[in-house]
Write a protein that holds these residues in place. Structure first.
Motif, PDB file in Angstrom:
ATOM      1  N   PHE A  31      38.215  33.167  18.896  1.00 13.36           N
ATOM      2  CA  PHE A  31      37.115  33.042  19.536  1.00 13.36           C
ATOM      3  C   PHE A  31      36.830  33.711  20.804  1.00 13.36           C
ATOM      4  N   TYR A  32      35.515  33.472  21.515  1.00 14.52           N
ATOM      5  CA  TYR A  32      35.521  34.321  22.851  1.00 14.52           C
ATOM      6  C   TYR A  32      35.898  33.413  23.856  1.00 14.52           C
ATOM      7  N   GLY A  33      35.765  31.933  23.618  1.00 13.47           N
ATOM      8  CA  GLY A  33      36.253  30.899  24.646  1.00 13.47           C
ATOM      9  C   GLY A  33      35.828  29.561  24.201  1.00 13.47           C
ATOM     10  N   MET A  34      35.773  28.753  25.302  1.00 17.43           N
ATOM     11  CA  MET A  34      35.375  27.474  24.945  1.00 17.43           C
ATOM     12  C   MET A  34      34.351  26.976  26.044  1.00 17.43           C
ATOM     13  N   GLY A  35      33.670  26.026  25.714  1.00 20.26           N
ATOM     14  CA  GLY A  35      32.550  25.582  26.779  1.00 20.26           C
ATOM     15  C   GLY A  35      32.632  23.984  26.496  1.00 20.26           C
ATOM     16  N   TRP A  36      31.540  23.501  27.450  1.00 16.48           N
ATOM     17  CA  TRP A  36      31.416  22.182  27.432  1.00 16.48           C
ATOM     18  C   TRP A  36      29.805  21.771  27.487  1.00 16.48           C
ATOM     19  N   TRP A  53      38.471  32.985  26.829  1.00 17.86           N
ATOM     20  CA  TRP A  53      40.050  33.260  26.751  1.00 17.86           C
ATOM     21  C   TRP A  53      40.719  34.474  27.530  1.00 17.86           C
ATOM     22  N   ASN A  54      39.696  35.497  27.306  1.00 18.81           N
ATOM     23  CA  ASN A  54      40.315  36.728  27.855  1.00 18.81           C
ATOM     24  C   ASN A  54      39.792  36.970  29.431  1.00 18.81           C
ATOM     25  N   GLY A  55      40.676  36.694  30.158  1.00 21.05           N
ATOM     26  CA  GLY A  55      40.460  36.897  31.621  1.00 21.05           C
ATOM     27  C   GLY A  55      39.902  35.503  32.294  1.00 21.05           C
ATOM     28  N   GLY A  56      39.475  34.670  31.639  1.00 17.42           N
ATOM     29  CA  GLY A  56      38.949  33.265  32.278  1.00 17.42           C
ATOM     30  C   GLY A  56      37.807  33.530  33.183  1.00 17.42           C
ATOM     31  N   VAL A  57      36.734  34.310  32.330  1.00 19.04           N
ATOM     32  CA  VAL A  57      35.494  34.412  32.925  1.00 19.04           C
ATOM     33  C   VAL A  57      34.899  32.931  32.751  1.00 19.04           C
ATOM     34  N   ILE A  72      41.025  26.845  31.994  1.00 21.61           N
ATOM     35  CA  ILE A  72      41.819  26.909  31.058  1.00 21.61           C
ATOM     36  C   ILE A  72      43.455  27.098  31.376  1.00 21.61           C
ATOM     37  N   ASP A  73      43.966  26.046  30.855  1.00 22.55           N
ATOM     38  CA  ASP A  73      45.475  26.445  30.903  1.00 22.55           C
ATOM     39  C   ASP A  73      45.803  26.930  29.595  1.00 22.55           C
ATOM     40  N   PHE A  74      46.279  28.518  29.536  1.00 18.84           N
ATOM     41  CA  PHE A  74      46.246  28.950  28.385  1.00 18.84           C
ATOM     42  C   PHE A  74      47.647  28.599  27.595  1.00 18.84           C
ATOM     43  N   ALA A  75      48.892  28.203  28.618  1.00 20.30           N
ATOM     44  CA  ALA A  75      49.981  27.927  27.755  1.00 20.30           C
ATOM     45  C   ALA A  75      49.828  26.627  26.995  1.00 20.30           C
ATOM     46  N   LYS A  76      48.829  25.655  27.634  1.00 14.31           N
ATOM     47  CA  LYS A  76      48.654  24.452  26.957  1.00 14.31           C
ATOM     48  C   LYS A  76      47.373  24.410  26.126  1.00 14.31           C
ATOM     49  N   MET A  77      46.879  25.471  25.849  1.00 17.72           N
ATOM     50  CA  MET A  77      45.523  25.837  24.880  1.00 17.72           C
ATOM     51  C   MET A  77      44.714  24.477  25.322  1.00 17.72           C
ATOM     52  N   THR A  78      44.593  24.001  26.773  1.00 18.83           N
ATOM     53  CA  THR A  78      43.814  23.206  27.089  1.00 18.83           C
ATOM     54  C   THR A  78      42.728  23.592  28.100  1.00 18.83           C
ATOM     55  N   MET A  79      41.332  23.022  28.093  1.00 22.91           N
ATOM     56  CA  MET A  79      40.350  23.254  28.871  1.00 22.91           C
ATOM     57  C   MET A  79      40.325  22.314  29.721  1.00 22.91           C
ATOM     58  N   TYR A  80      39.588  22.209  30.996  1.00 22.34           N
ATOM     59  CA  TYR A  80      39.352  21.295  31.821  1.00 22.34           C
ATOM     60  C   TYR A  80      37.946  21.479  32.248  1.00 22.34           C
ATOM     61  N   LEU A  81      37.390  20.381  32.635  1.00 22.80           N
ATOM     62  CA  LEU A  81      36.246  20.413  33.620  1.00 22.80           C
ATOM     63  C   LEU A  81      36.455  19.226  34.700  1.00 22.80           C
ATOM     64  N   GLN A  82      36.488  20.011  35.954  1.00 28.75           N
ATOM     65  CA  GLN A  82      36.563  18.827  37.034  1.00 28.75           C
ATOM     66  C   GLN A  82      35.229  18.628  37.465  1.00 28.75           C
ATOM     67  N   MET A  83      34.792  17.560  37.604  1.00 25.13           N
ATOM     68  CA  MET A  83      33.672  17.246  37.968  1.00 25.13           C
ATOM     69  C   MET A  83      33.531  16.348  39.228  1.00 25.13           C
ATOM     70  N   TYR A  95      30.696  17.099  25.400  1.00 20.14           N
ATOM     71  CA  TYR A  95      31.616  17.710  24.168  1.00 20.14           C
ATOM     72  C   TYR A  95      32.099  18.881  24.564  1.00 20.14           C
ATOM     73  N   CYS A  96      33.373  19.158  24.026  1.00 17.89           N
ATOM     74  CA  CYS A  96      33.911  20.562  24.324  1.00 17.89           C
ATOM     75  C   CYS A  96      33.563  21.365  22.973  1.00 17.89           C
ATOM     76  N   ALA A  97      33.688  22.728  22.790  1.00 22.45           N
ATOM     77  CA  ALA A  97      33.185  23.494  21.706  1.00 22.45           C
ATOM     78  C   ALA A  97      34.121  24.876  21.952  1.00 22.45           C
ATOM     79  N   VAL A  98      34.168  25.533  20.781  1.00 19.70           N
ATOM     80  CA  VAL A  98      34.656  26.674  20.807  1.00 19.70           C
ATOM     81  C   VAL A  98      33.566  27.742  19.910  1.00 19.70           C
ATOM     82  N   GLY A  99      33.479  28.841  20.744  1.00 21.23           N
ATOM     83  CA  GLY A  99      32.350  29.670  19.985  1.00 21.23           C
ATOM     84  C   GLY A  99      32.447  31.020  20.637  1.00 21.23           C
ATOM     85  N   LYS A 100      31.093  31.835  20.249  1.00 21.46           N
ATOM     86  CA  LYS A 100      31.287  33.252  20.780  1.00 21.46           C
ATOM     87  C   LYS A 100      30.247  33.548  21.847  1.00 21.46           C
ATOM     88  N   TRP A 101      30.586  34.646  22.542  1.00 26.01           N
ATOM     89  CA  TRP A 101      29.728  35.098  23.659  1.00 26.01           C
ATOM     90  C   TRP A 101      28.377  35.014  23.501  1.00 26.01           C
TER      91      TRP A 101
END
Length: 123
Positions: A31-36, A53-57, A72-83, A95-101
């Motif tokens: 997928f394009y990437g991940m979101g919150w 995923w591509n470029g961490g945009v 995103i830590d690509f090696a760990k396949m983990t997304m973070y949200l620092q609030m 909620y975290c999610a995976v989807g398209k641009w």
């Protein structure tokens, strides 16, 4: 199937900080990437931030710009949200999610979702 495992929610006072984590299975890379997203009682689920995923945009909702950081830590396949500088209006289930641009992200752009984690910000 994409599996997402969230952690990091909790109770904090206004002005405090939390970091949310979401670990994804490898199939998420198709997928394009991940979101919150977040949802408060009686309100619609709203977009918070996304990262590709591509470029961490990154892309943020106006309500969290300057306060939240998504990564995103690509090696760990983990997304973070620092609030940081949390406000009572940030309270909700995140909620975290995976989807398209898309130019304007909505929940309809995301196909896989985590279980959600509660964030409560007290005054």
């Amino acid at each position: 199937q994409v599996q997402l495992v969230e952690s990091g929610g909790g109770l904090v006072q206004a002005g405090g900080s939390l970091r949310l984590s979401c670990a994804a299975s490898e199939r998420a890379l198709t997928f394009y990437g991940m979101g919150w997203f977040r949802q408060a009682p009686g309100k619609e689920r709203e977009f918070v931030a996304r990262v590709s995923w591509n470029g961490g945009v990154t892309y943020y909702a106006d309500s969290v710009k300057g306060r939240f950081t998504i990564s995103i830590d690509f090696a760990k396949m983990t997304m973070y949200l620092q609030m940081s500088s949390l406000k009572p209006e940030d309270t909700g289930v995140y909620y975290c999610a995976v989807g398209k641009w898309s130019s304007v992200p909505t929940s309809a752009d995301y196909d896989y979702w985590g279980q959600g984690t509660q964030v409560t910000v007290s005054s």
